[in-house]
Scaffold this active site. Structure first.
Site, PDB file in Angstrom:
ATOM      1  N   HIS A  48      -8.916  -2.717   8.415  1.00 38.28           N
ATOM      2  CA  HIS A  48      -8.681  -4.100   7.969  1.00 38.28           C
ATOM      3  C   HIS A  48      -9.251  -5.123   8.960  1.00 38.28           C
ATOM      4  O   HIS A  48      -8.708  -6.208   9.133  1.00 38.28           O
ATOM      5  CB  HIS A  48      -7.191  -4.310   7.669  1.00 38.28           C
ATOM      6  CG  HIS A  48      -6.747  -3.354   6.614  1.00 38.28           C
ATOM      7  ND1 HIS A  48      -6.931  -3.586   5.272  1.00 38.28           N
ATOM      8  CD2 HIS A  48      -6.241  -2.105   6.715  1.00 38.28           C
ATOM      9  CE1 HIS A  48      -6.523  -2.531   4.599  1.00 38.28           C
ATOM     10  NE2 HIS A  48      -6.095  -1.621   5.443  1.00 38.28           N
ATOM     11  N   HIS A  58      -3.420   1.026   0.477  1.00 42.05           N
ATOM     12  CA  HIS A  58      -3.053   0.165   1.618  1.00 42.05           C
ATOM     13  C   HIS A  58      -1.616  -0.362   1.474  1.00 42.05           C
ATOM     14  O   HIS A  58      -0.889  -0.479   2.453  1.00 42.05           O
ATOM     15  CB  HIS A  58      -4.055  -0.995   1.696  1.00 42.05           C
ATOM     16  CG  HIS A  58      -3.783  -2.015   2.744  1.00 42.05           C
ATOM     17  ND1 HIS A  58      -3.441  -1.707   4.043  1.00 42.05           N
ATOM     18  CD2 HIS A  58      -3.797  -3.382   2.691  1.00 42.05           C
ATOM     19  CE1 HIS A  58      -3.261  -2.824   4.732  1.00 42.05           C
ATOM     20  NE2 HIS A  58      -3.459  -3.851   3.938  1.00 42.05           N
TER      21      HIS A  58
END
Ligand SMILES: N[C@@H](CC(=O)c1ccccc1NC=O)C(=O)O
Ligand SMILES: [Zn+2]
Ligand SMILES: [Zn+2]
Length: 206
Positions: A48, A58
């Site tokens: 990220h 995620h």
């Protein structure tokens, strides 16, 4: 005809990292002198960091991993819109914009001024925008910000609402010099089999 322009953040030790997350590093792990033939590098980074896509895994343990994502989402026509000076972006902020036939929507906010420093606050996407965009056919949303949710959010409502409406997420774009309009986009994730996201090289052509 046009040329491709890079809308990706350079990856070096100066790239901003989510507070507490893995710093970016590149090093030559096996030098030409040691190997007798080649420099062999190694990178360490959080997924990220910089310009990247999120896979649903995620924020959802049962969500898709990067390898399962449809590549066609990340290549094709995209509309860039300019929405500066908002504290959040929802239906009200976007309702004046014609999104007919738009599959990929990139939002330039200019809100992340110094990209080498992780921002304190960002304009976030209001979760209700997901349904509005999906009704109009949007399948990918991209922003010049490190997240679609407020930075202190633990629920990640916008991430969840976008995913549940089939809208994929591209974050950390560099749109400083990109005028609103229609472009071709390429922002391909790496073929990471298990990952929750991937760095991308994002490029645009008029
Ligand atoms: N949702 C953010 C990342 C994120 O939330 C995050 C990234 C690294 C370390 C911690 C994070 N969130 C913690 O609450 C993103 O998609 O990039
Ligand atoms: Zn992310
Ligand atoms: Zn995200």
């Amino acid at each position: 005809m046009g040329t491709w322009i890079d809308i990706s953040q350079p990856l070096d030790e100066k790239v901003a990292v989510w507070p507490g997350d893995t710093p970016f590093s590149y090093k030559v792990n096996w030098s030409k002198e040691e190997s007798g033939s080649v420099n062999v590098g190694q990178i360490t980074m959080s997924i990220h960091t910089g310009t990247h896509i999120d896979a649903p895994f995620h924020f959802d343990n049962d969500g898709k991993r990067v390898i399962e994502l449809d590549l066609n989402l990340y290549i094709g026509s995209a509309r860039v819109i300019y929405l500066p000076n908002y504290t959040s972006i929802g239906v009200g902020e976007i309702s004046g914009i014609d999104l007919n036939g738009i599959t990929r929507l990139l939002i330039r906010t200019d809100a992340w001024k110094d990209r080498r420093v992780f921002p304190q606050t960002i304009p976030h996407i209001q979760p209700e925008l997901a349904a509005y965009l999906s009704e109009r056919g949007v399948r990918l949303i991209g922003l010049d910000l490190p997240s679609v949710d407020p930075l202190d959010s633990k629920e990640l409502l916008a991430h969840h609402e976008l995913a549940s409406h089939g809208i994929h997420i591209l974050e950390g774009l560099v749109l400083d010099d990109v005028l609103p309009g229609d472009y071709e986009l390429i922002a391909l994730p790496l073929p990471l089999v298990e990952a929750d996201g991937s760095p991308v090289r994002a490029v645009l052509k008029k």
